[in-house]
Design a protein around this motif. Structure first.
Motif: not given
Length: 274
Positions: A172, A174, A176, A247
């Motif tokens: 994963w 992402v 942020r 996402t």
């Protein structure tokens, strides 16, 4: 800075209660009732200083020791000799098939049919916490900041700092913002009042996008993630999976609002009903 001091003080109080009440196997309901009788809203840990907690726990321990001694003396006095009763053997019961296996994280219990748990009880009389068994709890999870990302602001906004975060072994990735990481920590603290959630510095500072400040912030955030990844209970929560796997920007914003609306436990007893 004030918030960080308050967080550290709460962590210290939680640890003291676990060591001196939970680990000594006292009945939690009795202790909470004693707290309530000693102070208005006494079931709320925020209404006590650490020194006050030490004093009230000491008094509670003495009271419990006195009750235990009285009960033991009474039970000895009531013992009377009895005539033995003949033992009649009965046929052995038919063997029954063992129940279907349920995945259990070592040291914890999981009940079949339960909905996913996002809260752990503040005190648990059997010293276990229910964990939703999933890929996040059965595999070794690592959280790593791959790189910081500066997003330039427009006419009416300033430059913001984001981080590209990778979660293995799921691949994963992402992005942020630091503000979103602060929000994530707030949710963990709200949903898991008995867990030690490491502190994070509040955002701010006019030099926050300078290289030195970015490196310092990244190191602080990575240390925060390192602490979280070792806690199976936190990893089993919905908010943990959501934060590190979502996402799509719109989906993240929508679900973030939903988590924010959820209420955490208000006192020690309330947490036993989530």
């Amino acid at each position: 800075l004030r918030q960080m001091v308050d967080d550290l003080a709460k962590i210290e109080k939680q640890k003291y209660l676990r060591d001196h009440v939970l680990e000594k196997s006292y009945k939690i309901e009795d202790f909470v009732a004693y707290m309530q009788s000693s102070k208005e809203d006494g079931e709320d840990i925020d209404n006590w200083t650490l020194d006050e907690l030490k004093e009230i726990v000491g008094k509670f321990e003495k009271m419990q020791s006195g009750n235990a001694g009285s009960a033991t003396q009474k039970s000895v006095e009531e013992v009377k000799p009895t005539t033995p009763t003949p033992v009649v053997s009965s046929p052995a019961p038919e063997p029954t098939a063992p129940p279907a296996s349920t995945s259990v994280v070592p040291g914890h219990s999981v009940k079949r049919g339960d909905r996913p748990k996002i809260l752990r009880v503040y005190f648990d009389e059997v010293k276990t916490s229910e964990i939703t068994v999933s890929d996040l709890t059965t595999k070794k999870v690592t959280l790593k900041i791959l790189k910081p990302i500066k997003k330039e602001g427009g006419i009416f906004s300033s430059t913001t700092l984001h981080f590209l975060i990778e979660t293995q072994p799921f691949n994963w990735q992402v992005t942020r913002s630091y503000a979103e990481c602060l929000w994530f920590r707030e949710q963990l603290a709200k949903f898991f009042p008995s867990s030690i959630i490491p502190p994070l510095n509040k955002k701010g500072g006019k030099n926050k996008t300078k290289d030195k400040a970015i490196a310092k912030r990244q190191a602080c955030l990575q240390k925060f993630f390192d602490e979280l990844q070792s806690d199976k209970l936190l990893r089993s929560s919905d908010v943990f999976r959501f934060f590190f796997s979502t996402t799509q920007k719109q989906q993240f914003a929508t679900n973030k609002n939903e988590f924010t609306k959820l209420q955490g436990p208000r006192n020690l007893l309330d947490t036993k009903h989530f």
